[in-house]
Design a protein around this motif. Sequence first.
Motif, mmCIF file in Angstrom:
data_model
loop_
_atom_site.group_PDB
_atom_site.id
_atom_site.type_symbol
_atom_site.label_atom_id
_atom_site.label_comp_id
_atom_site.label_asym_id
_atom_site.label_seq_id
_atom_site.Cartn_x
_atom_site.Cartn_y
_atom_site.Cartn_z
ATOM 1 N N LYS A 1 -15.198 70.953 -11.727
ATOM 2 C CA LYS A 1 -14.789 72.187 -12.378
ATOM 3 C C LYS A 1 -14.716 71.995 -13.896
ATOM 4 O O LYS A 1 -15.072 72.888 -14.659
ATOM 5 C CB LYS A 1 -13.434 72.617 -11.817
ATOM 6 N N THR B 1 -18.261 72.248 -15.424
ATOM 7 C CA THR B 1 -18.775 73.610 -15.593
ATOM 8 C C THR B 1 -18.081 74.324 -16.756
ATOM 9 O O THR B 1 -18.735 75.039 -17.514
ATOM 10 C CB THR B 1 -18.610 74.429 -14.306
ATOM 11 N N SER C 1 -24.748 75.141 -15.971
ATOM 12 C CA SER C 1 -23.393 75.345 -15.446
ATOM 13 C C SER C 1 -23.408 76.287 -14.253
ATOM 14 O O SER C 1 -22.648 76.112 -13.305
ATOM 15 C CB SER C 1 -22.469 75.897 -16.536
ATOM 16 N N ASN C 2 -24.294 77.275 -14.268
ATOM 17 C CA ASN C 2 -24.410 78.206 -13.146
ATOM 18 C C ASN C 2 -24.927 77.471 -11.906
ATOM 19 O O ASN C 2 -24.429 77.678 -10.792
ATOM 20 C CB ASN C 2 -25.324 79.364 -13.514
ATOM 21 N N GLU D 1 -22.185 75.190 -10.549
ATOM 22 C CA GLU D 1 -21.148 75.974 -9.871
ATOM 23 C C GLU D 1 -21.613 76.424 -8.492
ATOM 24 O O GLU D 1 -20.831 76.429 -7.531
ATOM 25 C CB GLU D 1 -20.812 77.185 -10.743
ATOM 26 N N LYS D 2 -22.885 76.817 -8.377
ATOM 27 C CA LYS D 2 -23.411 77.210 -7.072
ATOM 28 C C LYS D 2 -23.465 76.026 -6.119
ATOM 29 O O LYS D 2 -23.185 76.169 -4.922
ATOM 30 C CB LYS D 2 -24.796 77.808 -7.216
ATOM 31 N N ILE E 1 -21.462 73.458 -6.131
ATOM 32 C CA ILE E 1 -20.088 73.131 -5.731
ATOM 33 C C ILE E 1 -19.608 74.075 -4.643
ATOM 34 O O ILE E 1 -18.960 73.665 -3.689
ATOM 35 C CB ILE E 1 -19.157 73.209 -6.950
ATOM 36 N N SER E 2 -19.961 75.343 -4.742
ATOM 37 C CA SER E 2 -19.451 76.332 -3.790
ATOM 38 C C SER E 2 -20.150 76.248 -2.423
ATOM 39 O O SER E 2 -19.675 76.849 -1.475
ATOM 40 C CB SER E 2 -19.604 77.742 -4.362
#
Length: 72
Positions: A2, A5, A63-64, A67-68, A70-71
């Motif tokens: 986190k 990002t 960063s996008n 983040e994707k 990680i989710s």
Amino acid sequence: MKKLTIFLIVAGVLLIITGLLWIAFCYSISDPEIEGESARTPLSSYLLSLVPITLGVLFLIISNKVEKKISE
């Protein structure tokens, strides 16, 4: 992850702002009414100002993607 990002988003936004300020500065110092025709800013200065903007956009894209990932 986190923190990575958040760092990429902040760095990307700061680089984009820096590039835009650099373009505005190049535009403001190339005013022929103030300095005359000899004070034109070369095109290379404007092109160099695109480097931080490009890096900022790349940081935001990375960063996008992080983040994707990680989710998932």
